[in-house]
Every structure is written in C-alpha cells, then in structure tokens.
Design a protein around this motif. Structure first.
Motif, PDB file in Angstrom:
ATOM      1  N   ASP A 113       0.836  -1.202   0.000  1.00 51.40           N
ATOM      2  CA  ASP A 113       0.000   0.000   0.000  1.00 51.40           C
ATOM      3  C   ASP A 113       0.872   1.254   0.000  1.00 51.40           C
ATOM      4  N   ARG A 117       0.788   4.301  -2.583  1.00 57.40           N
ATOM      5  CA  ARG A 117       0.539   5.662  -2.094  1.00 57.40           C
ATOM      6  C   ARG A 117       1.655   6.600  -2.520  1.00 57.40           C
ATOM      7  N   ASP A 122       1.356  10.406  -2.447  1.00 59.10           N
ATOM      8  CA  ASP A 122       1.100  10.401  -1.014  1.00 59.10           C
ATOM      9  C   ASP A 122       2.418  10.234  -0.253  1.00 59.10           C
ATOM     10  N   PRO A 124       3.655   7.881   2.675  1.00 61.01           N
ATOM     11  CA  PRO A 124       3.382   6.788   3.607  1.00 61.01           C
ATOM     12  C   PRO A 124       4.372   6.732   4.768  1.00 61.01           C
ATOM     13  N   SER A 168      -4.712   7.250   5.464  1.00 62.05           N
ATOM     14  CA  SER A 168      -4.451   7.450   4.041  1.00 62.05           C
ATOM     15  C   SER A 168      -5.645   8.152   3.407  1.00 62.05           C
ATOM     16  N   ASN A 169      -5.488   8.562   2.152  1.00 62.67           N
ATOM     17  CA  ASN A 169      -6.600   9.192   1.442  1.00 62.67           C
ATOM     18  C   ASN A 169      -7.807   8.265   1.380  1.00 62.67           C
TER      19      ASN A 169
END
Length: 212
Positions: A113, A117, A122, A124, A168-169
C-alpha cells in the motif's frame, strides 16, 4: 504499472521485497541495488517511479543516495524501509527528501500500500513514526506564539485532523463517506493554504496549530 527500484545490502531482504512486489498486478521491480552508489547509478538509468531505500549500507548510505537520486530526478519517490526508526535516522532521511518512512516490521500489505501511495503522490509513514512527529510538534507548540493559521473550511479541518492521525486518502474517504478524488482535492488545497509541501508537514502543522 509502478516501476520500483529496491535498495538493500542484504540479499534475503531484496529477494523478499521482489517476491512481494511481483505478487501484485501493478508493481514491477525494474532493478536491485546493494548499496547507495549503485542505487544512484541505476536510478539515473532506469528511471523508477518509487525507490525502496535502506538506510544503513556500506559505502554510500541511504541518506546520501536519496539526496543524489532526488537531485538528478526530483520526481522520483523514495520510501525508506529500515530497521532503525529512531529520530537519528528519521530526520536526516526527511531532510534528504524521502517521501515516506517505514520500519521493516510492517505487514506486507502495508508496504505494498505504501508503494502505491508513494507513486500516487502520497507520503506513507509507519503510524508510530507519524504520531511521534505529531507529538513532538505538540510539545514544541507550547513554546511558540499562537498562530491562527489560514482560513480553513470545516471540511478541510476534518480532513487535516484525520490526516494527522496517519490515515491514508482512502481511509479518510471511507471515514467521511466521500470519494478519494475529493480527499485528494482537499489535501492539495490544504498544502496550498498552509504552504506545507507534503502530508508529514501538514500533520505537524495541524499539531502545532491545535488542529490535530
């Protein structure tokens, strides 16, 4: 397809990471490096989307390698994966430009993940690491003058608070029953309003301004 470069001086670790990545349909390992110097060379030639970077390696370490890679290829996303998640390793990695920081004891699905991300823009972080950063920011706030911060909407404040918790989003979207794209729009707006370049800085900003 997310193109990944694995950097670690231990063969067993690299083999395990490769197997994990190759068990997915959207992540491709395009190279492996046993040290920082090799990582810089391979990153320049292979143009990975994400680099999984160990920190402690003989010769050129992960911090120096991260700095050199991002100097040559600023769009590359570097996620640190290390046994040492203490502040002496965290802050130099962040200063070098790493977008994420995970301990090697994270669950396999968490690492997968994190790669996705990172590729999606993102940042992480292992939840304990992010919470430690936020806690330190809260402590620092006691010695700083009050800052009213920018004019945020109620929804932006909610998104910011959840982001500061390490969500997370996708997790924020599920919590608020809105689309992931909408969350991304809110996060981008928060970055613009606060001047914070990434999610970690946003989390720290939230803590320092009593919004976490």
């Amino acid at each position: 397809m997310i193109r990944v470069l694995i950097v670690d001086d231990q063969h067993l670790v690299r083999a395990g990471l490769r197997m994990l990545c190759e068990s997915t349909d959207d992540i491709e390992v395009i190279g492996e490096a046993t040290g920082g110097a090799e990582a810089v060379r391979l990153a320049a030639g292979l143009a990975p989307d994400v680099v999984i970077m160990d920190l402690r390696m003989p010769g050129v370490d992960g911090v120096v390698a991260t700095t050199r890679i991002l100097t040559e290829r600023p769009s590359t996303r570097v996620v640190v994966l290390t046994t040492f998640d203490d502040d002496d390793h965290l802050y130099p990695a962040l200063a070098a430009g790493a977008c994420g920081f995970l301990a090697k004891d994270v669950a396999p699905e968490t690492l997968v993940d994190a790669i996705r991300r990172a590729a999606d823009g993102d940042s992480p972080f292992s939840t304990p690491v992010l919470r430690r950063l936020v806690a330190q920011a809260v402590g620092a706030r006691q010695d700083e003058p009050a800052n009213p911060g920018p004019d945020l909407t109620g929804r932006e404040r909610t998104v910011l608070a959840l982001l500061a918790e390490g969500l997370s989003n996708a997790e924020i979207a599920a919590r608020l029953h809105i689309g992931v794209t909408t969350v991304k729009t809110h996060v981008a707006g928060l970055m613009t309003k606060t001047g914070c370049p990434n999610r970690v800085r946003l989390a720290v900003f939230a803590a320092r301004n009593g919004l976490a």
